[in-house]
Design a protein around this motif. Structure first.
Motif, PDB file in Angstrom:
ATOM      1  N   THR A 174      -5.019   6.068   2.839  1.00 11.97           N
ATOM      2  CA  THR A 174      -3.885   6.055   1.746  1.00 11.97           C
ATOM      3  C   THR A 174      -3.683   7.198   2.394  1.00 11.97           C
ATOM      4  O   THR A 174      -2.067   7.476   2.150  1.00 11.97           O
ATOM      5  CB  THR A 174      -4.695   7.192   0.384  1.00 11.97           C
ATOM      6  OG1 THR A 174      -5.511   6.268  -0.269  1.00 11.97           O
ATOM      7  CG2 THR A 174      -3.625   8.206  -0.257  1.00 11.97           C
ATOM      8  N   PRO A 196      -0.139   3.169  -3.326  1.00 13.12           N
ATOM      9  CA  PRO A 196      -1.489   4.115  -2.254  1.00 13.12           C
ATOM     10  C   PRO A 196      -2.489   3.725  -3.468  1.00 13.12           C
ATOM     11  O   PRO A 196      -3.768   3.531  -2.920  1.00 13.12           O
ATOM     12  CB  PRO A 196      -1.591   5.217  -2.418  1.00 13.12           C
ATOM     13  CG  PRO A 196       0.135   5.441  -1.682  1.00 13.12           C
ATOM     14  CD  PRO A 196       0.350   4.421  -2.804  1.00 13.12           C
ATOM     15  N   ARG A 217     -11.274   5.226   2.209  1.00 12.77           N
ATOM     16  CA  ARG A 217      -9.553   5.688   1.361  1.00 12.77           C
ATOM     17  C   ARG A 217      -8.868   6.662   1.538  1.00 12.77           C
ATOM     18  O   ARG A 217      -7.920   6.668   1.236  1.00 12.77           O
ATOM     19  CB  ARG A 217     -10.343   5.779  -0.042  1.00 12.77           C
ATOM     20  CG  ARG A 217     -11.816   4.809  -0.682  1.00 12.77           C
ATOM     21  CD  ARG A 217     -11.943   4.548  -1.834  1.00 12.77           C
ATOM     22  NE  ARG A 217     -12.287   5.697  -2.302  1.00 12.77           N
ATOM     23  CZ  ARG A 217     -13.958   5.212  -2.124  1.00 12.77           C
ATOM     24  NH1 ARG A 217     -14.238   4.179  -2.822  1.00 12.77           N
ATOM     25  NH2 ARG A 217     -15.088   6.299  -2.801  1.00 12.77           N
ATOM     26  N   LEU A 262       1.128  -0.521   0.298  1.00 15.28           N
ATOM     27  CA  LEU A 262       0.271  -0.095  -0.306  1.00 15.28           C
ATOM     28  C   LEU A 262       1.134   1.510   0.467  1.00 15.28           C
ATOM     29  O   LEU A 262       0.807   2.054  -0.734  1.00 15.28           O
ATOM     30  CB  LEU A 262      -0.550   0.350   1.234  1.00 15.28           C
ATOM     31  CG  LEU A 262      -1.665   1.289   1.403  1.00 15.28           C
ATOM     32  CD1 LEU A 262      -2.706   1.167   0.589  1.00 15.28           C
ATOM     33  CD2 LEU A 262      -2.821   0.983   2.552  1.00 15.28           C
ATOM     34  N   ILE A 273      -5.486   1.183  -2.465  1.00 15.17           N
ATOM     35  CA  ILE A 273      -6.492   1.048  -1.700  1.00 15.17           C
ATOM     36  C   ILE A 273      -7.369   0.901  -1.987  1.00 15.17           C
ATOM     37  O   ILE A 273      -8.507   0.423  -0.934  1.00 15.17           O
ATOM     38  CB  ILE A 273      -6.423   3.431  -1.518  1.00 15.17           C
ATOM     39  CG1 ILE A 273      -7.642   3.282  -0.568  1.00 15.17           C
ATOM     40  CG2 ILE A 273      -7.480   3.432  -2.900  1.00 15.17           C
ATOM     41  CD1 ILE A 273      -6.513   2.953   0.600  1.00 15.17           C
TER      42      ILE A 273
END
Length: 406
Positions: free
Chosen positions: A370, A273, A366, A269, A277
């Protein structure tokens, strides 16, 4: 009210190894008794459904509802004042639900949530700034992510969307905590009554001072529809405010813990990202299971599921958590895997009762994960998972603090 016989039945909530794991009993029930009688925390009988196929089907089955033909005789779930028993009017439930969905759909639509993206991101950045400042100012360089991000973000978002003064957040947070307590002897119902008075007063204010918010929209709709009662409006507002922050708070907390305990997935991640995500959020939704009960319904007629017939009026608990760990629906379901595809979880329900706030929750999750991946790539739990304060006595479960450092 249903009363147990001498037959030994398991009682909810089941003991679990940790806040990230489910009780092994769910797997046994899925395999051997996917629809089985259990005792609720209040000591009444209910049918617990644990297998994905049955849970998904019953979530949208019109033979089940939240109301009861004789509410005084309905099985009780707990001493909490939410998800504790039947709600709504048995004769008008379907019409009321249809009206509710129609009223709320524009406010919680995917398009509306996309328009909120930038504002949610501003809020997330501000709370992450506060988290960083708290860590920098702490002698041990430890800050509470629950206090500075997980809790205030969903509260700020739902307050703004509904039109609830953000300055009242501490007040209604206390009411939420009290009314969701399943501990016998607490003032859960008194807190629910107080919450109702608060929301009723706020709705009355919106009648003379409307804004661009959901409560103002509901008040306007009530003026056009004499069947939309004051009690229905208040119940809907209370439910939206409670569900709109409690569940997302828990998903943020547990998502941070899941990524902390899966370094390879967290590294993926961090490396991408934007690209990672979506599946990360969906796997957090599938895997995390903060509560220990299930979604409550009552049988409005005899309902046959496989070899089992659930009699009219009986309580049914649909265990979304157990369904999301079903190996007939997911490969290696007990493994947290953010590369999972497809991921047809039922964290938000299914069918006509699919959660109206799903797009809002996804928008917040999200943005949070992120941002943490980009700004705090070395974030980690400060301590052991077993030492976290788990809210075992609350309907929504979760934890009450999340110490982190980096």
């Amino acid at each position: 009210m249903t009363t147990p016989t001498d037959t030994v039945r398991p009682q909810l909530p089941f003991d679990r190894p940790s806040v990230l794991e489910l009780s092994p009993l769910y797997a046994l029930l899925r395999q051997n008794a996917p629809v089985t009688e259990v005792l609720t925390p209040a000591g009444d009988l209910a049918w617990l459904v644990t297998r994905y196929t049955e849970v998904r089907a019953l979530l949208s089955d019109p033979r089940l509802g939240r109301s009861h033909p004789d509410a005084q005789r309905a099985a009780r779930i707990s001493d909490a004042a939410i998800q504790n028993g039947p709600t709504g009017d048995y004769d008008t439930e379907k019409a009321a639900h249809t009206r509710m969905r129609k009223l709320l759909r524009p406010s919680f639509s995917v398009r509306r949530m996309r328009s909120l993206n930038d504002h949610v991101q501003e809020l997330v950045d501000g709370y992450v700034d506060e988290l960083i400042a708290a860590r920098d100012n702490a002698p041990d360089h430890v800050a509470d992510l629950h206090e500075h991000l997980s809790f205030p973000l969903p509260v700020a978002v739902i307050c703004e969307l509904l039109g609830v003064p953000y300055g009242d957040r501490a007040y209604f947070s206390d009411l939420s905590q009290r009314m969701s307590s399943m501990v016998s002897g607490t003032d859960a119902q008194a807190a629910r009554d107080e919450f109702g008075v608060y929301m009723g007063g706020l709705a009355e204010t919106k009648r003379t001072e409307p804004g661009e918010d959901v409560i103002s929209d509901l008040v306007a709709a009530q003026a056009d529809d004499p069947t939309f009662t004051e009690d229905e409006l208040v119940d809907l507002c209370v439910g939206l405010l409670f569900a709109g922050h409690e569940t997302t708070v828990n998903r943020i907390d547990l998502g941070v813990l899941l990524l902390d305990t899966h370094e390879k997935l967290r590294a993926d991640l961090r490396a991408d990202p934007t690209g990672r995500i979506e599946p990360t959020v969906e796997e957090i939704l599938r895997y995390s299971a903060p509560g220990g009960l299930g979604l409550l319904r009552y049988a409005h007629t005899d309902v046959t599921v496989g070899d089992t017939t659930i009699p009219t009026g009986d309580a049914v608990l649909l265990s979304v958590a157990a369904a999301n760990r079903d190996d007939t629906a997911f490969d290696a379901p007990d493994i947290f895997d953010t590369t999972r595809a497809p991921n047809t979880h039922v964290a938000f329900g299914h069918g006509n009762h699919f959660c109206v706030g799903a797009a809002l929750a996804r928008t917040e999750l999200r943005s949070v994960f992120t941002t943490l991946a980009r700004r705090l790539p070395d974030l980690r739990l400060a301590g052991e998972i077993g030492d976290l304060a788990v809210r075992d006595g609350h309907v929504t479960g979760g934890i009450s603090g999340l110490p982190v450092t980096w």
